[in-house]
Design an enzyme around this catalytic site. Structure first.
Site, mmCIF file in Angstrom:
data_model
loop_
_atom_site.group_PDB
_atom_site.id
_atom_site.type_symbol
_atom_site.label_atom_id
_atom_site.label_comp_id
_atom_site.label_asym_id
_atom_site.label_seq_id
_atom_site.Cartn_x
_atom_site.Cartn_y
_atom_site.Cartn_z
ATOM 1 N N CYS A 95 -4.818 -19.586 91.700
ATOM 2 C CA CYS A 95 -4.361 -18.812 92.862
ATOM 3 C C CYS A 95 -5.185 -17.538 93.031
ATOM 4 O O CYS A 95 -5.263 -16.713 92.125
ATOM 5 C CB CYS A 95 -2.884 -18.467 92.691
ATOM 6 S SG CYS A 95 -2.299 -17.250 93.885
ATOM 7 N N GLU A 132 4.161 -9.904 95.072
ATOM 8 C CA GLU A 132 3.108 -9.565 96.040
ATOM 9 C C GLU A 132 1.902 -8.924 95.342
ATOM 10 O O GLU A 132 2.016 -7.853 94.733
ATOM 11 C CB GLU A 132 3.615 -8.610 97.142
ATOM 12 C CG GLU A 132 4.551 -9.247 98.132
ATOM 13 C CD GLU A 132 3.872 -10.319 98.991
ATOM 14 O OE1 GLU A 132 2.714 -10.134 99.391
ATOM 15 O OE2 GLU A 132 4.512 -11.351 99.233
HETATM 16 N N1 LIG Z 1 1.265 -12.411 100.076
HETATM 17 C C1 LIG Z 1 1.258 -13.000 98.757
HETATM 18 C C2 LIG Z 1 0.647 -14.401 98.838
HETATM 19 C C3 LIG Z 1 0.743 -15.141 97.510
HETATM 20 C C4 LIG Z 1 0.530 -16.656 97.687
HETATM 21 O O1 LIG Z 1 0.417 -17.160 98.817
HETATM 22 N N2 LIG Z 1 0.514 -17.364 96.548
HETATM 23 C C5 LIG Z 1 0.466 -18.812 96.631
HETATM 24 C C6 LIG Z 1 -0.422 -19.445 95.569
HETATM 25 S S1 LIG Z 1 -2.133 -19.140 95.844
HETATM 26 C C7 LIG Z 1 1.858 -19.346 96.343
HETATM 27 O O2 LIG Z 1 2.556 -18.844 95.476
HETATM 28 N N3 LIG Z 1 2.237 -20.392 97.072
HETATM 29 C C8 LIG Z 1 3.490 -21.058 96.859
HETATM 30 C C9 LIG Z 1 4.306 -21.120 98.086
HETATM 31 O O3 LIG Z 1 3.995 -20.403 99.063
HETATM 32 O O4 LIG Z 1 5.290 -21.870 98.092
HETATM 33 C C10 LIG Z 1 0.516 -12.094 97.783
HETATM 34 O O5 LIG Z 1 -0.372 -11.344 98.223
HETATM 35 O O6 LIG Z 1 0.852 -12.110 96.591
#
Ligand SMILES: N[C@@H](CCC(=O)N[C@@H](CS)C(=O)NCC(=O)O)C(=O)O
Length: 237
Positions: free
Chosen positions: A28, A80
């Site tokens: 990620c 976040e």
């Molecule tokens: N806005 C968040 C985005 C984090 C994100 O999108 N992580 C993804 C993995 S790369 C995730 O956890 N996806 C799982 C989901 O959305 O169900 C940040 O900056 O931490």
């Protein structure tokens, strides 16, 4: 602690008092930002990887959005990536990453927000919109050159934004690999300031320790776009 991803139905790995934990996913880009800050600042921590296709209930209880990264220490929980990086820098002030100058700090946030829009785009849209990606890179090329005290966005030392932008930057060649289309590659010579920046970043121990090479990212990403990501890819145990 095993690096294997915890799935739905797994038992919550008990926390220990005073031990900082990051809930992560090995590929990620957002969690990578936080891991890089942890590593650069030498902050002791443990990693709990999450299967994002089959999330444990105990993980959803920590972050109802169900996204990594999340930090946890004792009764404190911070989700976040932007919030986690700022929080780490404030709580562990040694080797400070945020600039003292409020104007510069404000602009670092602007960059983070602009970069976020690139990262949240559909990567295949980026493939067909190479001009959009180049415009984006040109923005950072110009801003970094204008700062004039590089090689980093932070000057002679990295700032949080350096670690926020890196995971985006290293993943850009994935599209050319997956699409088997070299034309989708960004020509480094078009962005000489970013090229110098990337060289300096690669010298940082945090970057050396963390990174998968782009080929491995591409192998993971292939599974991800098919809807069958292998979160435990390349693990021996
Ligand atoms: N806005 C968040 C985005 C984090 C994100 O999108 N992580 C993804 C993995 S790369 C995730 O956890 N996806 C799982 C989901 O959305 O169900 C940040 O900056 O931490």
């Amino acid at each position: 602690m095993s690096q294997k991803a915890y799935s739905q139905g797994s038992t919550f790995p008990a926390t220990k008092p005073g031990v900082l934990r990051i809930y992560s996913m090995r590929f990620c880009p957002y969690a990578e930002r936080t891991r890089l800050v942890l590593s650069h600042k030498n902050i002791p921590h443990e990693i709990v990887n999450i299967n994002l296709k089959s999330k444990p209930d105990w993980f959803l209880a920590l972050n109802p959005l169900g996204q990594v990264p999340v930090l946890q220490i004792d009764d404190k929980i911070v989700p976040e990536s932007t919030a986690t990086c700022d929080w780490l820098d404030d709580v562990y002030p040694e080797n400070r990453l945020q600039p003292a100058d409020p104007y510069r700090r404000a602009w670092d946030r602007v960059y983070a927000s602009y970069n976020g829009s690139l990262l949240s785009n559909d990567p295949f849209e980026l493939h067909t919109n190479l001009e959009g990606v180049k415009k984006h890179l040109q923005f950072f090329e110009d801003k970094l050159r204008a700062r004039g005290d590089g090689p980093f966005f932070g000057g002679s030392k990295p700032c949080i934004f350096d670690f926020m932008f890196w995971p985006t930057f290293v993943r850009l060649p994935i599209i050319a690999i997956i699409k088997e289309n070299p034309a989708a590659n960004i020509d480094e010579n078009e962005f000489p300031t970013l090229e110098t920046w990337a060289k300096a970043m690669k010298e940082l121990p945090a970057i050396k320790d963390d990174a998968f090479d782009v080929e491995r990212h591409a192998i993971f990403f292939r599974g991800h776009v098919k809807g069958t990501p292998d979160y435990d890819m390349f693990l021996d145990e």
